[in-house]
Design a protein around this motif. Structure first.
Motif, PDB file in Angstrom:
ATOM      1  N   GLU A  19     -20.105  30.159  45.375  1.00 28.31           N
ATOM      2  CA  GLU A  19     -20.570  31.247  44.506  1.00 28.31           C
ATOM      3  C   GLU A  19     -19.466  32.254  44.214  1.00 28.31           C
ATOM      4  O   GLU A  19     -19.219  32.599  43.049  1.00 28.31           O
ATOM      5  CB  GLU A  19     -21.763  31.950  45.156  1.00 28.31           C
ATOM      6  CG  GLU A  19     -23.031  31.117  45.203  1.00 28.31           C
ATOM      7  CD  GLU A  19     -24.180  31.846  45.894  1.00 28.31           C
ATOM      8  OE1 GLU A  19     -25.272  31.272  45.961  1.00 28.31           O
ATOM      9  OE2 GLU A  19     -23.977  32.986  46.356  1.00 28.31           O
ATOM     10  N   GLY A  22     -16.246  30.643  42.457  1.00 31.58           N
ATOM     11  CA  GLY A  22     -16.563  30.270  41.084  1.00 31.58           C
ATOM     12  C   GLY A  22     -16.600  31.468  40.156  1.00 31.58           C
ATOM     13  O   GLY A  22     -16.075  31.419  39.034  1.00 31.58           O
ATOM     14  N   HIS A  23     -17.202  32.571  40.631  1.00 33.84           N
ATOM     15  CA  HIS A  23     -17.275  33.771  39.798  1.00 33.84           C
ATOM     16  C   HIS A  23     -15.881  34.348  39.550  1.00 33.84           C
ATOM     17  O   HIS A  23     -15.540  34.702  38.411  1.00 33.84           O
ATOM     18  CB  HIS A  23     -18.156  34.813  40.471  1.00 33.84           C
ATOM     19  CG  HIS A  23     -18.237  36.102  39.712  1.00 33.84           C
ATOM     20  ND1 HIS A  23     -19.029  36.273  38.602  1.00 33.84           N
ATOM     21  CD2 HIS A  23     -17.586  37.294  39.897  1.00 33.84           C
ATOM     22  CE1 HIS A  23     -18.881  37.502  38.125  1.00 33.84           C
ATOM     23  NE2 HIS A  23     -18.012  38.130  38.896  1.00 33.84           N
ATOM     24  N   LEU A  25     -12.994  32.830  39.654  1.00 34.21           N
ATOM     25  CA  LEU A  25     -12.235  31.930  38.790  1.00 34.21           C
ATOM     26  C   LEU A  25     -12.628  32.103  37.332  1.00 34.21           C
ATOM     27  O   LEU A  25     -11.775  32.118  36.435  1.00 34.21           O
ATOM     28  CB  LEU A  25     -12.457  30.483  39.228  1.00 34.21           C
ATOM     29  CG  LEU A  25     -11.691  29.412  38.454  1.00 34.21           C
ATOM     30  CD1 LEU A  25     -10.194  29.566  38.649  1.00 34.21           C
ATOM     31  CD2 LEU A  25     -12.150  28.008  38.894  1.00 34.21           C
ATOM     32  N   GLU A  26     -13.920  32.268  37.089  1.00 32.07           N
ATOM     33  CA  GLU A  26     -14.400  32.442  35.713  1.00 32.07           C
ATOM     34  C   GLU A  26     -13.914  33.753  35.117  1.00 32.07           C
ATOM     35  O   GLU A  26     -13.526  33.820  33.939  1.00 32.07           O
ATOM     36  CB  GLU A  26     -15.925  32.390  35.698  1.00 32.07           C
ATOM     37  CG  GLU A  26     -16.537  32.562  34.309  1.00 32.07           C
ATOM     38  CD  GLU A  26     -18.051  32.504  34.335  1.00 32.07           C
ATOM     39  OE1 GLU A  26     -18.668  32.764  33.278  1.00 32.07           O
ATOM     40  OE2 GLU A  26     -18.625  32.215  35.407  1.00 32.07           O
ATOM     41  N   VAL A  27     -13.902  34.836  35.918  1.00 31.63           N
ATOM     42  CA  VAL A  27     -13.534  36.157  35.395  1.00 31.63           C
ATOM     43  C   VAL A  27     -12.027  36.335  35.303  1.00 31.63           C
ATOM     44  O   VAL A  27     -11.505  36.854  34.308  1.00 31.63           O
ATOM     45  CB  VAL A  27     -14.140  37.262  36.290  1.00 31.63           C
ATOM     46  CG1 VAL A  27     -13.626  38.639  35.889  1.00 31.63           C
ATOM     47  CG2 VAL A  27     -15.657  37.224  36.223  1.00 31.63           C
ATOM     48  N   GLY A  29      -9.465  33.837  36.464  1.00 29.21           N
ATOM     49  CA  GLY A  29      -8.619  32.664  36.333  1.00 29.21           C
ATOM     50  C   GLY A  29      -7.868  32.369  37.615  1.00 29.21           C
ATOM     51  O   GLY A  29      -7.965  33.105  38.596  1.00 29.21           O
TER      52      GLY A  29
END
Length: 296
Positions: A19, A22-23, A25-27, A29
Motif C-alpha cells: 500500500e 505503491g502510493h 511510487l505513483e505520486v 516516481g
C-alpha cells in the motif's frame, strides 16, 4: 522539492508495504534521494523485508528506517497496533551514515566519508537510546561541520538493550544509530516536537554524576518517580511499571523560565540506580537543570 508520504494499518507486513510503496511510487516516481520508513512493533520483526520492498520498488539513494512504539503520517497516528509510515523526497545530494554502538570521539562513525563533496545542511539521525551516546557524536560532528543541526529521535519499540531495530539501506542493526547527511540544497528549520505528556511537578537537579541523577529538589529521584507513577498511572508498585513509558524532560530556556513543550528536550529514562535511589537518564543532567518526568 517533491515529497510523497503514505500510511498503512494493514496487519500483514507485505500488504502494508504494498500500500505505502505503491502510493509513493505513483505520486513521486522511482529513485527518490531519501526514504524514511517507520513501523510499529507489530512489523518490527519484518523490518528487513519491509526495507527490501522499498529498495526493490523505489530504488532510493538512501533509506533510513526504524521500528517505533507509534508512527505518524498522512494526517493520522498509529499506536498500539500495526502501522507503517513511509516518507520519500527528492532533496538533491544525500549520503548514508551509520554510527556504531558505543563509539567514542576517536572512532565515532563507521562509513563517514573522509571528505564530503558538500557542506551538510543537516543530519537526520535515528538512534537506539540504550547504546548510542550523543555527546561524542555531536562533538565529532561539530569538529567537522560547526553549527550543522541534527534532527530525528530515539527508537522506541524496544524496552531494553538489543530491543530496538534500525535500518540503513540493506543493513538492519539493534544498536548505535543510522543517519542521512543532507546536502546544501535543503533548507532546514528545526523544532522540538514531543510525543510525551508532562507528569508531576518541575524539579531542579541538586545532585548528579554522569548519566545518573542522584537528587531532585533535595529528594531521592526514585521517590519522586514513585509519586508520579501512583498519581499518573494509578499503580502502587514502581516495579510493575513499564519504564519505557517514562522519560525526563530538560528545560532548555532556563534563563527565561520557559517550560513550554517546544522548549523541553525529552530524554529516555534508561533505568533505576538501585544502590543510590537515583535514575539513569540518557545524557544525564547537570546540577541546576530543571527537569520533569514525562509519560507516553
Amino acid at each position: 522539492m517533491p515529497f510523497a508520504a503514505a500510511t498503512s494499518e494493514h496487519p500483514i507486513t507485505a500488504h502494508a508495504m504494498g500500500e505505502v510503496v505503491g502510493h509513493v511510487l505513483e505520486v513521486l516516481g522511482p529513485e527518490p534521494d531519501l526514504v524514511l520508513l517507520f513501523v510499529t512493533p507489530h512489523h518490527g520483526g519484518a523490518l528487513e523485508d519491509a526495507a527490501g520492498v522499498v529498495r526493490a520498488v523505489l530504488h532510493p539513494t538512501t533509506l533510513v528506517a526504524a521500528a517505533a512504539a507509534g508512527v505518524v503520517g498522512t494526517g493520522r497516528e498509529v499506536e498500539g497496533g500495526p502501522g507503517v509510515s513511509l516518507l520519500a523526497a527528492r532533496l538533491g545530494a544525500v549520503l548514508p551514515l551509520r554510527v556504531e554502538a558505543g563509539a567514542d570521539a576517536h572512532r565515532v562513525a563507521w562509513g563517514w566519508p573522509e571528505s564530503l563533496p558538500f557542506r551538510p545542511s543537516a543530519v537526520v539521525l535515528l538512534a537506539d537510546p540504550f547504546s548510542f551516546r550523543p555527546g561524542p557524536f555531536f562533538t565529532e560532528l561539530d569538529r567537522r561541520f560547526p553549527g550543522v543541526p541534527v534532527i530525528g529521535g530515539m527508537a522506541s519499540s524496544g524496552r531494553g538493550p538489543g530491543g530496538n531495530r534500525l535500518g540503513l539501506d540493506d543493513v538492519v542493526v539493534t544498536g548505535g544509530a543510522v543517519a542521512a547527511i543532507l546536502g546544501p540544497e535543503v533548507q532546514v528549520e528545526t523544532i522540538i516536537s514531543q510525543g510525551c505528556r508532562p507528569a508531576g511537578p518541575t524539579m531542579v537537579v541538586t545532585q548528579s554524576s554522569g548519566d545518573v541523577i542522584l537528587e531532585l529538589a533535595g529528594r531521592s529521584p526514585r521517590a519522586c518517580l514513585e509519586e508520579v507513577v501512583r498519581t499518573a498511572l494509578l499503580d502502587d508498585d514502581l516495579g510493575s511499571v513499564d519504564l519505557g513509558r517514562v522519560q525526563i524532560g530538560r528545560v532548555l530556556a532556563e534563563a527565561r523560565g520557559d517550560h513550554e513543550p517546544e522548549h523541553v528536550l525529552v530524554r529516555p529514562l534508561l533505568g533505576l540506580a538501585a544502590d543510590t535511589g537515583g535514575v539513569i537518564v540518557e545524557g544525564g543532567a547537570e546540577v541546576g537543570t530543571t527537569v520533569q518526568f514525562q509519560l507516553h
